[in-house]
Structure formats: structure tokens, C-alpha cells
Write an enzyme that holds these catalytic residues in place. Sequence first.
Site, PDB file in Angstrom:
ATOM      1  N   HIS A  73      -6.143  -7.225  -0.524  1.00 53.21           N
ATOM      2  CA  HIS A  73      -6.327  -5.788  -0.753  1.00 53.21           C
ATOM      3  C   HIS A  73      -5.554  -5.324  -1.983  1.00 53.21           C
ATOM      4  O   HIS A  73      -4.443  -5.780  -2.242  1.00 53.21           O
ATOM      5  CB  HIS A  73      -5.860  -5.005   0.480  1.00 53.21           C
ATOM      6  CG  HIS A  73      -6.530  -5.434   1.746  1.00 53.21           C
ATOM      7  ND1 HIS A  73      -5.976  -6.364   2.610  1.00 53.21           N
ATOM      8  CD2 HIS A  73      -7.720  -5.073   2.286  1.00 53.21           C
ATOM      9  CE1 HIS A  73      -6.797  -6.553   3.639  1.00 53.21           C
ATOM     10  NE2 HIS A  73      -7.864  -5.790   3.468  1.00 53.21           N
ATOM     11  N   ASP A  80      -4.315 -13.096   3.182  1.00 55.90           N
ATOM     12  CA  ASP A  80      -5.574 -12.661   3.794  1.00 55.90           C
ATOM     13  C   ASP A  80      -6.778 -13.011   2.909  1.00 55.90           C
ATOM     14  O   ASP A  80      -7.912 -12.617   3.207  1.00 55.90           O
ATOM     15  CB  ASP A  80      -5.550 -11.168   4.167  1.00 55.90           C
ATOM     16  CG  ASP A  80      -4.870 -10.291   3.140  1.00 55.90           C
ATOM     17  OD1 ASP A  80      -4.577 -10.769   2.022  1.00 55.90           O
ATOM     18  OD2 ASP A  80      -4.632  -9.098   3.455  1.00 55.90           O
ATOM     19  N   ASP A  85      -2.520 -10.488  -2.560  1.00 54.28           N
ATOM     20  CA  ASP A  85      -3.093 -10.074  -1.275  1.00 54.28           C
ATOM     21  C   ASP A  85      -4.573  -9.732  -1.486  1.00 54.28           C
ATOM     22  O   ASP A  85      -4.978  -9.314  -2.572  1.00 54.28           O
ATOM     23  CB  ASP A  85      -2.325  -8.840  -0.768  1.00 54.28           C
ATOM     24  CG  ASP A  85      -2.735  -8.408   0.625  1.00 54.28           C
ATOM     25  OD1 ASP A  85      -2.010  -8.729   1.584  1.00 54.28           O
ATOM     26  OD2 ASP A  85      -3.788  -7.732   0.764  1.00 54.28           O
ATOM     27  N   HIS A 126       0.823  -1.229   0.000  1.00 56.77           N
ATOM     28  CA  HIS A 126       0.000   0.000   0.000  1.00 56.77           C
ATOM     29  C   HIS A 126       0.850   1.270   0.000  1.00 56.77           C
ATOM     30  O   HIS A 126       0.315   2.366  -0.176  1.00 56.77           O
ATOM     31  CB  HIS A 126      -0.940   0.038   1.210  1.00 56.77           C
ATOM     32  CG  HIS A 126      -1.976  -1.046   1.224  1.00 56.77           C
ATOM     33  ND1 HIS A 126      -2.881  -1.206   0.204  1.00 56.77           N
ATOM     34  CD2 HIS A 126      -2.245  -2.027   2.125  1.00 56.77           C
ATOM     35  CE1 HIS A 126      -3.672  -2.244   0.474  1.00 56.77           C
ATOM     36  NE2 HIS A 126      -3.298  -2.763   1.631  1.00 56.77           N
TER      37      HIS A 126
HETATM   38  C1  OKP Z   1      -2.940  -4.390   4.604  1.00 57.82           C
HETATM   39  B1  OKP Z   1      -2.586  -5.499   3.657  1.00 57.82           B
HETATM   40  C2  OKP Z   1      -9.596  -3.297   9.704  1.00 57.82           C
HETATM   41  C3  OKP Z   1      -9.317  -2.095   8.844  1.00 57.82           C
HETATM   42  C4  OKP Z   1      -8.428  -2.438   7.694  1.00 57.82           C
HETATM   43  C5  OKP Z   1      -6.403  -1.555   6.618  1.00 57.82           C
HETATM   44  C6  OKP Z   1      -6.158  -2.876   6.001  1.00 57.82           C
HETATM   45  C7  OKP Z   1      -4.762  -2.950   5.470  1.00 57.82           C
HETATM   46  C8  OKP Z   1      -4.396  -4.275   4.925  1.00 57.82           C
HETATM   47  N1  OKP Z   1     -10.081  -2.906  10.987  1.00 57.82           N
HETATM   48  N2  OKP Z   1      -7.522  -1.376   7.427  1.00 57.82           N
HETATM   49  O1  OKP Z   1      -3.028  -5.311   2.344  1.00 57.82           O
HETATM   50  O2  OKP Z   1      -2.942  -6.801   4.104  1.00 57.82           O
HETATM   51 ZN    ZN Z   2      -4.162  -7.324   2.595  1.00 54.37          ZN
END
Ligand code: OKP
Ligand code: ZN
Length: 343
Positions: free
Chosen positions: A198, A285, A196, A160
Amino acid sequence: MKTIYNAAHSLHRAAHEFFRGEKVPAFEKPERADWVLAAVQRTNLGEIIAPAPHGDGPILRVHSKPYVDFLRSAHAEYLALGGTGDAFPAAWPIRGMRSDVEPKNFAARMGLYSFDSGSPLTAGTWAATRAGADCALTAVDLLNAGERSVFVLTRPPGHHAGRDFFGGYCFLNHAAIAAQALRDSGCARVAVLDVDYHHGNGTQDIFYDRGDVFLASIHGDPMTEYPFFLGHADETGSGDGLGANLNIPLAAGSPVESWFAALDHALSRIEAFRPDALVVSLGVDTFEGDPISHFKLKTSDYPGIGERIAQLKLPTLFAMEGGYAVAEIGDNVAGVLQGFERA
Ligand code: OKP
Ligand code: ZN
């Protein structure tokens, strides 16, 4: 497969993050890397080695100097101002405001160089992510010396983080630093595959206008999933980079079959790009039990990811990203790497 292990990861230890207005224990915690390391050892994946220092040079090929300078000294500045614990941003230069002027005020600079309030900047953040960059660069050296694949075991994650911003638990973009180092050491074209949950918005930010680095990202649809403001299918690159960015957003809750169909599509596009090396942003994830994500992969699905990636027959660097189901993170990551090794 050798693992480059960032033993300094535990210097980044956030007390809390904010979730629905509440302070909750941070999801991105040191135990994550400990459990992955244990699985790497248990499965005899290969030698576990320490990173060699590579200096700021390769980091500055990807991140701006003012941003790196800020990150390096941010927490000390915060303490000097009387801050305690971890630093969080609270104000951002949104549309119509100036982001071309770096304010003197610390809180203002926290906002200038970030895009969310979910990424605690701790006393050890710089040391941990900087060592993560050294791990990525050490892995590139090993690929250049003829290794077929290398695993970069680090945290906090990186995908990110953009050219001049942090967010989503990420500060330096280790996968992007590795991709650029591969370019700088003779690869004409490099592909990044981001699996990932995200969207890899930081990696997209860094390479969007470049035709020499192809990014394919499979992720939760930003209409409902973090990071919300990037990751749509119509983002295909700009200028020289037109056609070198592939986003495959999938609805939260999508079945495993859809995810693997997306992977096959991403791999065929990567193959058509004819890269000399591959960097995988390896987040797990996508697991059905992940506490902050909504895909449905089971532990038994992960080896198939590695097997398919291996079909590309490219020098491959796996860089650790997300995965928050701590008890299963080790088996899921080791599954991908073993699947790759077996193929
Ligand atoms: C980082 B990576 C959860 C809120 C989520 C950010 C997620 C970041 C993920 N309470 N906020 O891509 O695994
Ligand atoms: Zn992620």
C-alpha cells in the site's frame, strides 16, 4: 542485525474491522509480530533487545501536538462517554467543511484526526504505537553508534499515519519518526524506501515539501488499491521537496519481474539523492498469498529484496509495516533481512 522488539505490541488487539459492511476479525492482529519474532529467533538474525524510552520530543518533530494529545487520551474519553470495545470514526470534514477548528465532540474529533473507518482505536493502541516509536528511536541510536543495520519489529504499522491523522491500521509513523531523528542527529539527507503493497501516504504527507528526505514508494495503483486518494506517479514533491518524492504505482496482479524492475528504479533514484542513511518501510503484503493485497511475490523472492537494498551500502533501518498472511510473514520478513546480511 539487531532487532528492537516492541513487546507492548500485543496491547493493541482489535476485535474487528469492517469489510463490505460486515464486521470481520481484524487482519492486523498480534500473531503477526509473534510469527516474525519466531522467525528472527529461528534464523539467529541477531540479538533481540527492548526499546529505551525517548519521550514525546522526537514524536512531535513529525506529528502535531493536538493530534498526539488526542491519540493519547482518545480511548479513555471514549470509555468515559459510555463506549465499549474499540472506537471507530464515523464522520469526516470533507471538501468545503472546516478542518481548522477542533470540535469538542469526541466523534467529531475522531473524524478530524482520521481518514478511514478501517482502523480500530483500542484501549492499548497508544501504548503499543508509542512503544513502537521508542523502538524506532532506539534503532536510530544504534545506527548512530555504528551498527550497519537494525530491524524494528513493531505493530500496529505506521506508514499511513500522517502529520495529524491516523488510518490504514496506522497511528504513529515509526519510519518517519526514525527518518526525522536521523536528520536531527546529523544526517544531511535521509531516504525512505516503502516496499509495502500500500502507498505510504502518511510518510508522503509528512515529507512532501521537504528536499532533505527522499521518499520512494512501490505500491498497488491507487486507482484500484487502498489508500485510493494518494500515490500517483505525478506526485513528485512540492516547493523545496520538488523531485524528492517518487511513486511507482503498479497494477494489481502485476508480475514479480515488474516489481523488481520498480525496485531497481527506486534504488537508482535513492542512490542519486546521495543519502546518509536509509529507512525501509518493510511490508511483506506483496506476497502472493496475502489476504488483502494483489502482488505475486513468493517466499523465495524476499532475500533478493534485501540483497539489492544492501548494494546501496547505507546505514539501514528496517521498520515493520504490513503483511497479513500470518503463516508466511515470518519467513518473508526474515528472508529480506537475511538477504541484506548476506550481501
Ligand atoms: C495497512 B498497511 C481490507 C481493507 C483494507 C486497509 C488496509 C491497510 C493496510 N478489508 N483496509 O499498508 O499494510
Ligand atoms: Zn500494506
